[in-house]
Write an enzyme that holds these catalytic residues in place. Structure first.
Site, short mmCIF file in Angstrom:
data_model
loop_
_atom_site.label_atom_id
_atom_site.label_comp_id
_atom_site.label_asym_id
_atom_site.label_seq_id
_atom_site.Cartn_x
_atom_site.Cartn_y
_atom_site.Cartn_z
N GLU A 138 0.69 -1.35 -0.03
CA GLU A 138 -0.01 0.07 -0.31
C GLU A 138 0.92 1.31 -0.11
OE1 GLU A 138 -3.70 -1.68 2.54
OE2 GLU A 138 -2.77 0.41 3.10
N ASP A 141 -5.91 10.12 9.26
CA ASP A 141 -4.52 9.80 9.88
C ASP A 141 -4.39 10.01 11.16
OD1 ASP A 141 -3.81 7.67 7.87
OD2 ASP A 141 -4.08 9.37 6.51
N TYR A 183 -11.08 -4.03 3.36
CA TYR A 183 -10.14 -3.58 4.35
C TYR A 183 -11.15 -3.07 5.60
CZ TYR A 183 -6.20 -0.75 6.21
OH TYR A 183 -5.26 -0.15 6.84
#
Lengths: 408, 263
Positions: free
Chosen positions: B49, B60, B175
């Site tokens: 990734e 994030d 995911y």
């Protein structure tokens, strides 16, 4: 009411939260279910008379609404043209329009059973309004504020702390309003069960732009009734300053279908709208992009990286703008101009001396544009500008720019 | 069959779980970053990734935020990220590369142009954090038409009612985000993840990897045991941020991969 809704400017957003191509719901999957729930609960609340009854009661008894529509007689005489009215939203409790929206969101949060409120703030006005209403309702309040703003807006930081809020200085990114918004979103992603994110402007993912607009539209509804009472007709021009654009959207929205009313939004031109990018004029000097959950005009580089805005006014210091403004700009219903720091400072001082009103730096931008256009307009031309905040918070900044030593 | 499909088919045939490693393109600089990426397959990484740096990475945590800032300060651009993959592809035709990031740099470049260039560079899939299924026509559907997998994140807040919508246009793999939170935050607990994986697997045949909050070989093993693979990002990125030598970083990755492969 417009004769046919197809030609109305007030039907947006569509069911996907779009105003034309702008708006939308560009958020991570974790937040998506929360945003859908918020939309559902807001749609329910906004058609519930008891919700609005509670709002009206607090607007009247806690905020002090309706705010006056004031004829600025000496300013009008000084400029020698159009007749200038000010919508006095700086007289609200906490000193700005921000509380109109905060009340709505927090009443909604209470209905949703949320016990923890988070907010982002730039100059601190939205943070103070949120801390205020949280204190009133006994809710936990966490305010994210760029570390740089925490330093330059110390009085508002202290006010928030007095009101019981936790103020978290944001050091991520470059420590500005957009970074505060990023950190508020990160908090929300982490605390999904008990937390309500109270956004301060007409931006963010759907339904925020529409919801905040609906709460701020009290400004325009009152102004319309008040000008009809004072002058027996609608204004010719309405003017408001724009950072994210909530005070402007609040004034503009009830007038969108009044085709004879010219609508002007005033962006922060900083040191000038040019390649140096030392401004916050997203519409005048930006291009469409996606940030903070919506597509809108953004200040960005050629590679799609977001640029920091610059303005003397911390409340206008944001690289984006509400998506409905982006749409109104593109369809041409509203006109958007930029005013520089220097022009805003001049308007600030003139307003103090001629009207006995110390305006915030944000509406000083709107006033500066009024000063530009009023002299060239006939005496029966009616202008309504939104005096959306008072300038107490700005006197230190202004003193510094005028070379005045505040340390007595 | 995409490179990602082929990789999962091979892993299944071998009875192994996938180890997915995330690094930020251009962190701390283009040359070092390329060296790290080139070393990942030999360290046991099954899928790479590659983060696309963005100024405002709202999902994030601090570790990956700082990595993005280092990359941008080092002059990384979307063009350079595409170049990096093309360079990697010269020597490696098998390891899938998934680009992960935020929509604006792609939107700014132009979706069609980006997809053409990404395909040409040898990119296999995309994870774009701020594009939920409600915005599928922006990039997800065009990507699929261009022959790229669009990998969706499923989260603890994605309930059974919503899951079909999330899975609908997903391809390659799913995911699962193990926690409500940002990257590099709370530790993922295999015991909590297992029932969630089972819940999602009831609605899809796609492989399912789990990420967020996995930092050690033991955690990678525990999580991989209950899923089809484990993703580690922040723990690797942190070492890059500390300026550790590339061999040390790759040795750490190897340990994580071995953990996941033990599962």
């Amino acid at each position: 009411m417009p004769e046919d809704l197809i030609n109305s400017y007030t039907t947006g957003p569509d069911e996907r939260g779009r105003f034309g191509q702008f708006g939308g719901r560009f958020v991570s999957e974790t937040l998506m279910p929360l945003i859908l729930e918020l939309e559902e609960r807001y749609n329910h609340a906004r058609t519930d008379p008891t919700f609005w009854a509670e709002m009206d009661h607090l607007w009247k008894h806690y905020v002090g609404r309706p705010s006056p529509l004031y004829f600025a007689e000496r300013l009008t005489a000084h400029l020698g043209g159009a007749k200038i009215y000010m919508k006095r939203d700086e007289l609200n409790h906490t000193g700005a329009h921000k509380i109109n929206n905060v009340l709505g969101q927090i009443i909604l949060a209470r209905r949703m059973g949320k016990t923890r409120i988070i907010a982002e703030t730039g100059a601190g006005q939205h943070g103070v309004a949120t801390a205020t209403v949280c204190a009133k309702f006994g809710l936990k309040c966490v305010v994210y504020m760029g570390a740089h703003d925490v330093e330059r807006q110390a009085p508002n930081v202290f006010r928030m702390r007095l009101l019981g809020a936790e103020v978290i200085p944001v050091t991520s990114g470059r420590g500005t309003l957009k970074d505060a918004m990023n950190d508020a979103l990160r908090d929300w992603v982490t605390n999904v069960r008990d937390t309500f994110y109270c956004i301060g402007t007409v931006a963010g993912p759907h339904p925020y732009p529409a919801m905040v607009r609906d709460f701020q539209s009290i400004i325009g509804r009152e102004a319309k009734a008040q000008i009809l009472e004072a002058e027996g007709r609608l204004p010719d021009t309405i003017v408001a300053a724009i950072g994210g654009g909530s005070n402007a959207m609040g004034l503009f929205h009830p007038f969108l279908d009044d085709k004879g009313v010219r609508i002007i939004g005033v962006e922060a031109g900083g040191k000038g709208v040019d390649d140096r990018m030392q401004h916050c004029a997203s519409l005048t000097g930006g291009r469409p992009g996606v940030l903070h959950g919506n597509r809108t005009y953004l200040l960005q580089d050629a590679d799609g990286q977001i640029l920091e805005g610059y303005s003397i006014s911390a409340g206008l210091d944001y690289p984006g703008i509400g998506p409905e403004h982006a749409w109104l700009h593109d369809v041409g219903r509203a006109q958007y101009v930029a005013i520089t720091d220097a022009e805003a400072l001049e308007a600030f001082q003139l307003c103090c001396r001629l009207e006995g009103i110390i305006p915030a730096l944000e509406p000083s931008h709107a006033l500066a544009h009024v000063m530009k256009i009023a002299p060239g307009l006939p005496k029966d031309h009616l202008i309504v500008m939104n005096m959306c905040g008072r300038g107490d918070k700005d006197i230190f900044t202004v003193a510094r720019h005028l070379g005045f030593d505040m340390k007595l | 069959m995409s490179r990602i499909d082929a990789r999962f088919a091979a892993l299944r045939a071998e009875g192994r779980k996938a180890f997915v490693a995330y690094v930020m393109a251009g962190d701390p600089d283009y040359a070092t970053s390329l060296e790290i990426v080139k070393g990942l397959p030999a360290a046991g990484v099954d899928i790479i990734e590659l983060g696309m740096p963005f100024t405002d990475p709202m999902a994030d945590g601090p570790t990956i935020q700082l990595a993005g800032q280092r990359a941008l300060a080092g002059g990384q651009t979307l063009q350079k990220t595409l170049d990096m993959v093309a360079e990697f592809r010269k020597a490696d035709r098998e390891t899938p590369v998934v680009m992960m990031g935020y929509y604006n740099p792609i939107y700014s470049r132009g979706v069609e142009r980006f997809l053409t260039e990404a395909k040409a560079a040898g990119i296999d899939g995309l994870i774009v954090v701020d594009l939920p299924p409600e915005e599928d026509e922006e990039l997800c559907i065009p990507a699929r038409e261009a022959g790229l997998n669009f990998i969706r994140l499923a989260t603890p807040t994605t309930d059974d009612r919503r899951l079909p919508k999330v899975l609908q246009n997903t391809s390659g793999f799913v995911y699962y985000v193990s926690i409500t939170g940002i990257t590099g935050a709370a530790a993922a607990q295999a015991a909590e993840v297992a029932p969630e994986v089972a819940r999602i697997k009831r609605q899809t045949d796609l492989p399912l990897v789990v990420g967020f909050g996995i930092r050690t070989p033991e955690a990678a093993e525990a999580i991989a045991r209950v899923a089809d693979g484990a993703v580690v990002g922040s723990a690797i990125v942190r070492m890059i941020g500390e300026g550790r030598p590339v061999p040390e970083i790759l040795a750490f990755v190897k340990g994580l991969a071995e953990g996941a492969h033990r599962a």
